[in-house]
Write a protein that holds these residues in place. Structure first.
Motif, PDB file in Angstrom:
ATOM      1  N   MET A   1       0.585  -1.278  -0.004  1.00  0.00           N
ATOM      2  CA  MET A   1       0.057  -0.138   0.148  1.00  0.00           C
ATOM      3  C   MET A   1       0.934   1.313  -0.046  1.00  0.00           C
ATOM      4  SD  MET A   1      -3.067   1.071   0.262  1.00  0.00           S
ATOM      5  CE  MET A   1      -4.421   1.792   1.144  1.00  0.00           C
TER       6      MET A   1
ATOM      7  N   ARG B   1      -2.063  -3.928  -5.002  1.00  0.00           N
ATOM      8  CA  ARG B   1      -2.820  -4.542  -3.790  1.00  0.00           C
ATOM      9  C   ARG B   1      -3.307  -5.685  -3.485  1.00  0.00           C
ATOM     10  NH1 ARG B   1      -6.702   0.756  -3.303  1.00  0.00           N
ATOM     11  NH2 ARG B   1      -5.138   2.181  -2.610  1.00  0.00           N
ATOM     12  N   ASP B   2      -3.605  -6.485  -4.980  1.00  0.00           N
ATOM     13  CA  ASP B   2      -4.221  -7.763  -4.820  1.00  0.00           C
ATOM     14  C   ASP B   2      -3.300  -8.716  -5.232  1.00  0.00           C
ATOM     15  OD1 ASP B   2      -6.858  -8.960  -4.900  1.00  0.00           O
ATOM     16  OD2 ASP B   2      -6.062  -9.767  -6.834  1.00  0.00           O
TER      17      ASP B   2
END
Length: 145
Positions: A1, A101-102
């Motif tokens: 992040m 983020r994924d």
């Protein structure tokens, strides 16, 4: 992040420094111009320019339901930014997955790109396309499904 915001934050810090230097030299107008330019660059390279990302699994589920393409991207990618800007308002019709983020999204990109996280990668009707032409993507979004 945190790495998502490193580039934009660095641009803001540098812009503030340049603007302070201009003020110290007695050039307040130049300071404002430089500061605005760096703020604009920070905004364009930030995730704020892109539609709200979803997870890879959710994007694939939505794509299966509505037939819209899935775009795997990451902040700071100039090709992703080019695609986003060329799509204009149509960008909101796609399902955007931020691979930073994924992890499932990053894995999906690596699977279709020989282990590389090359973005943008699109999934259209279950088929992957790496760094496609923005005009072609516009056609995919505009065509009825």
């Amino acid at each position: 992040m945190k790495r998502v915001w490193r580039g934009p934050a660095l641009l803001l810090v540098v812009g503030t420094g340049v603007a302070a230097g201009q003020v110290a030299q007695g050039r307040p107008v130049a300071a404002v111009v430089f500061l605005l330019a760096f703020v604009l660059l920070a905004g364009v390279t930030s995730p704020l320019v892109f539609p709200r990302p979803v997870g890879a699994r959710e994007a694939r589920r939505r794509s299966a339901a509505d037939g819209r393409p899935v775009v795997f991207w990451r902040p700071g990618c100039t090709y992703c930014l080019r695609l986003r800007l060329r799509l204009g308002r149509r960008a909101r019709r796609l399902h955007w997955v931020d691979i930073w983020r994924d992890e499932a999204g990053a894995q999906a990109v690596r699977e279709v790109n020989d282990g590389n996280e090359t973005v943008p990668t699109l999934l259209v009707a279950g088929r992957a396309y790496t760094n496609p032409d923005p005009a072609w993507v516009r056609e995919q979004v505009s065509s009825p499904r």
